[in-house]
Design a protein around this motif. Structure first.
Motif, PDB file in Angstrom:
ATOM      1  N   SER A 133       0.884  -1.062   0.045  1.00 34.70           N
ATOM      2  CA  SER A 133       0.143  -0.158  -0.136  1.00 34.70           C
ATOM      3  C   SER A 133       0.871   1.268   0.126  1.00 34.70           C
ATOM      4  O   SER A 133       0.514   2.100  -0.684  1.00 34.70           O
ATOM      5  CB  SER A 133      -0.924  -0.317   0.990  1.00 34.70           C
ATOM      6  N   GLN A 134       1.983   1.158   0.757  1.00 31.10           N
ATOM      7  CA  GLN A 134       2.764   2.369   0.641  1.00 31.10           C
ATOM      8  C   GLN A 134       3.407   2.676  -0.415  1.00 31.10           C
ATOM      9  O   GLN A 134       3.648   3.588  -0.978  1.00 31.10           O
ATOM     10  CB  GLN A 134       3.943   2.282   1.857  1.00 31.10           C
ATOM     11  N   LEU A 135       3.905   1.491  -1.319  1.00 30.35           N
ATOM     12  CA  LEU A 135       4.554   1.634  -2.803  1.00 30.35           C
ATOM     13  C   LEU A 135       3.504   2.140  -3.627  1.00 30.35           C
ATOM     14  O   LEU A 135       3.721   2.994  -4.446  1.00 30.35           O
ATOM     15  CB  LEU A 135       5.030   0.256  -3.141  1.00 30.35           C
ATOM     16  N   LEU A 136       2.194   1.736  -3.494  1.00 26.29           N
ATOM     17  CA  LEU A 136       1.247   2.415  -4.337  1.00 26.29           C
ATOM     18  C   LEU A 136       1.087   3.711  -4.098  1.00 26.29           C
ATOM     19  O   LEU A 136       0.840   4.557  -5.155  1.00 26.29           O
ATOM     20  CB  LEU A 136      -0.213   1.394  -4.050  1.00 26.29           C
ATOM     21  N   LEU A 137       1.160   4.326  -2.812  1.00 24.03           N
ATOM     22  CA  LEU A 137       0.992   5.812  -2.630  1.00 24.03           C
ATOM     23  C   LEU A 137       2.416   6.455  -3.324  1.00 24.03           C
ATOM     24  O   LEU A 137       2.290   7.666  -4.010  1.00 24.03           O
ATOM     25  CB  LEU A 137       1.073   6.029  -1.274  1.00 24.03           C
ATOM     26  N   ASP A 138       3.371   5.922  -3.105  1.00 22.00           N
ATOM     27  CA  ASP A 138       4.777   6.490  -3.395  1.00 22.00           C
ATOM     28  C   ASP A 138       4.947   6.571  -4.898  1.00 22.00           C
ATOM     29  O   ASP A 138       5.596   7.432  -5.226  1.00 22.00           O
ATOM     30  CB  ASP A 138       5.871   5.784  -2.699  1.00 22.00           C
ATOM     31  N   ARG A 139       4.801   5.446  -5.463  1.00 18.48           N
ATOM     32  CA  ARG A 139       4.930   5.172  -7.009  1.00 18.48           C
ATOM     33  C   ARG A 139       3.872   5.403  -8.012  1.00 18.48           C
ATOM     34  O   ARG A 139       4.045   5.749  -9.154  1.00 18.48           O
ATOM     35  CB  ARG A 139       5.539   3.933  -7.230  1.00 18.48           C
TER      36      ARG A 139
END
Length: 215
Positions: A93-99
């Motif tokens: 979920s964090q990577l979806l937000l970041d990238r």
């Protein structure tokens, strides 16, 4: 099987189940991604019980990150490998937000770069959420590919490649669902129920069980 035989096999499954769908419960591409990632080595029934409460608490990447690993864990504690899956769901979920601006990408490489997402998970998401013609090979489809002669292979990728070559283009999107449901409910691992199989005439399995066991 050759392509004509494979098509006949799939047409028989299609006639018995014209509108196959995943049995995982989801709301959108993100919740589908989470559900499929959680389903590794776990039944869809168990995942649906877990996500029923998880998605009430967090149904977006931002909400999942806010919930955190400790918040995710109680919802999924009853499914297999829950500790690692809790970490992966939050990191994903964090990577979806970041990238990706909080959106699920419709690109295989981008999906497989997410924690806990392998080729099978990516294929399911691309197929179900984005309508792409992919073939996700799980344990059921791997077994069917080899047992029936539909697409023999020593690895899931070999079975996937064989199915992609033999499936008619107009059937590719649904073929994953036909095969997984067939393997789950009829062509079972220990006791295939060949007497209920709509494609028994096309199947090349030499040890067909054509009558139910006596009671």
């Amino acid at each position: 099987m050759n392509r004509a035989q494979a098509e006949a096999f799939l047409r028989a499954l299609a006639a018995a189940n014209p509108a196959p769908e995943t049995e995982l419960h989801f709301r959108d591409a993100f919740t589908l991604l989470v559900a499929v990632a959680l389903s590794a080595q776990t039944t869809d029934v168990a995942v649906n019980k877990a996500t029923a409460t998880l998605f009430e608490a967090a149904a977006t990447p931002a909400a999942m990150v806010a919930l955190g690993v400790q918040g995710v864990a109680p919802h999924i504690r009853r499914i297999g490998l829950w500790q690692g899956k809790a970490r992966n769901v939050v990191a994903m979920s964090q990577l979806l937000l970041d990238r990706h601006g909080g959106e699920v990408p419709n690109d295989r490489a981008a999906l497989e770069a997410l924690p806990g997402v392998g080729r099978k998970t990516a294929n399911v998401v691309l197929n179900v959420a984005f309508g792409q013609e992919t073939m996700a090979v799980d344990t059921h489809i791997f077994r069917l590919g080899n047992r029936t002669g539909l697409a023999p292979g020593k690895t899931p990728r070999q079975v996937e490649d064989g199915l992609m070559k033999r499936c008619p283009p107009d059937m590719l999107r649904d073929a994953h669902h036909w095969l997984i449901l067939h393997g789950r409910y009829i062509c079972k691992a220990r006791a295939p129920e060949c007497w209920r199989c709509p494609a028994v005439a096309q199947c090349l399995f030499p040890q067909k069980v054509l009558a139910p066991p006596a009671r």
